[in-house]
Write an enzyme that holds these catalytic residues in place. Sequence first.
Site, PDB file in Angstrom:
ATOM      1  NE  ARG A  88      29.538  -2.910 -12.528  1.00  0.00           N
ATOM      2  CZ  ARG A  88      30.782  -2.833 -12.999  1.00  0.00           C
ATOM      3  NH1 ARG A  88      31.113  -3.521 -14.084  1.00  0.00           N
ATOM      4  NH2 ARG A  88      31.666  -2.074 -12.386  1.00  0.00           N
ATOM      5  CG  ASP A  91      34.079  -3.566 -16.756  1.00  0.00           C
ATOM      6  OD1 ASP A  91      33.503  -4.247 -15.881  1.00  0.00           O
ATOM      7  OD2 ASP A  91      35.321  -3.509 -16.858  1.00  0.00           O
ATOM      8  CB  SER A 130      42.616  -3.336 -18.155  1.00  0.00           C
ATOM      9  OG  SER A 130      41.285  -3.564 -17.788  1.00  0.00           O
ATOM     10  NE  ARG A 133      33.604  -0.332 -15.189  1.00  0.00           N
ATOM     11  CZ  ARG A 133      34.588   0.424 -15.661  1.00  0.00           C
ATOM     12  NH1 ARG A 133      34.296   1.551 -16.288  1.00  0.00           N
ATOM     13  NH2 ARG A 133      35.845   0.073 -15.502  1.00  0.00           N
TER      14      ARG A 133
END
Length: 445
Positions: free
Chosen positions: A355, A324, A26, A400
């Site tokens: 996700r 996340d 980020s 991820r």
Amino acid sequence: MPQARPLRSAATGALSGTLRVPGDKSISHRSLMFGAVAVGETVIHGLLEGEDVLNTAAAMRALGAQAERGADGVWRVRGAGLGGLAEPAGVLDMGNSGTAARLLIGLVASHPITTFFTGDASLVKRPMMRVITPLERMGASFVSRAGGRLPLAVVGTDQTVPFTYRLPVASAQVKSAVLLCGLNTAGVTTVIESEPTRDHTELMLRHFGATVTTERLEDGALAVSVTGQPELTGREIFVPADPSSAAFPLVAALLRPGSEVLLRDVGMNPRRTGLYDTLLEMGADIGFENRRNLAGEPVADLRVRGGELKGVVVPPDRAPSMIDEYPILAVAASFAQGTTVMLGLKELRVKESDRLAMVAEGLTRCGVRVEVGADDSLTVYGTGRPPQGGATVATAMDHRIAMSFLVMGMGTAEPVQVDDGAFIDTSFPGFTTVMNGLGARIGAA
């Protein structure tokens, strides 16, 4: 698109070692973007050199800034000045990064140029209407695929108007897109968020010389305002180690008895530490050492030791600070004793993949009992014993998801395979090498 790279992870003994995971993604994106609209040179130490961030660097060069890596590993950006971005000759390919796409769409919206954006097969499925809606109200125009999806064209203007926008969903990306459009807009632009989200944009804009204020409203919401058309000046940036990337070796060490791992320079921004708070509630042995600040961002060294975890309830208001990290938390919960309930996960539906569905499917294939609630909750029923494993997990090009299940395979009874680990490089270059250096057994399937 990278060629698929199946990876396999097998159970290992105790992990040990000291490492610094790659720089915060980020902060890396923002340092390149803000340096590109500043006057003078911005010097960036520790920039994440994953594919997503390198795409951002290429985009800023296409928009008229200079952004190059020196032989010393330090990046230097020579900015075009606020309002000075040039119309790119080609399409800006943002790869896999929703952060880069949404923030840059906001930044170019207040420039009198037309900019075309695209991305990989995952990014073009992600919703952009959430940034298009407020930016259109400020004066920019858009042409996009159905649902506001990439590829899209931004027809910017230097006649944007400031306004106050209340976020319908907690999103640091949408907040930042509106603030960055307001940066080159005369007057004050305000974003109201009911739940605090990542504030890297606010911190770094202040570091570059912008006036950014945060006010608590009577209803408890936060009003974040930027005063438009400041002169931003090039700055020196020290990028902390990414807390989202640190989560993978951290959880791996927690799950392997006898482990002790030291993670250096990890970003400790209080709006990014929800995972650590949750793991501590679960009984994790995590020590925070050498707390300090790097260019306005708090950091610490994390000493992690293996041990037993217990199930907990994770409240929905924690989601923005760990959005996340839910995939790797779900893996930790599958090894814990008792039930872990994660609430308020709607935003996981629109990340690099769905996700929530992907994690639930992967855990189920590995022998873990899970439930996805109609309220977008995830319940993981841990037994205190290692799950069975022995499955191939689909990743849907989500880095991820891939890393989380490779960590899971380090402790399951049977190895775990992921169908594609190629996209790991978008956020954690060298992941396999780093993890194997601690004692993991990750290799080609």
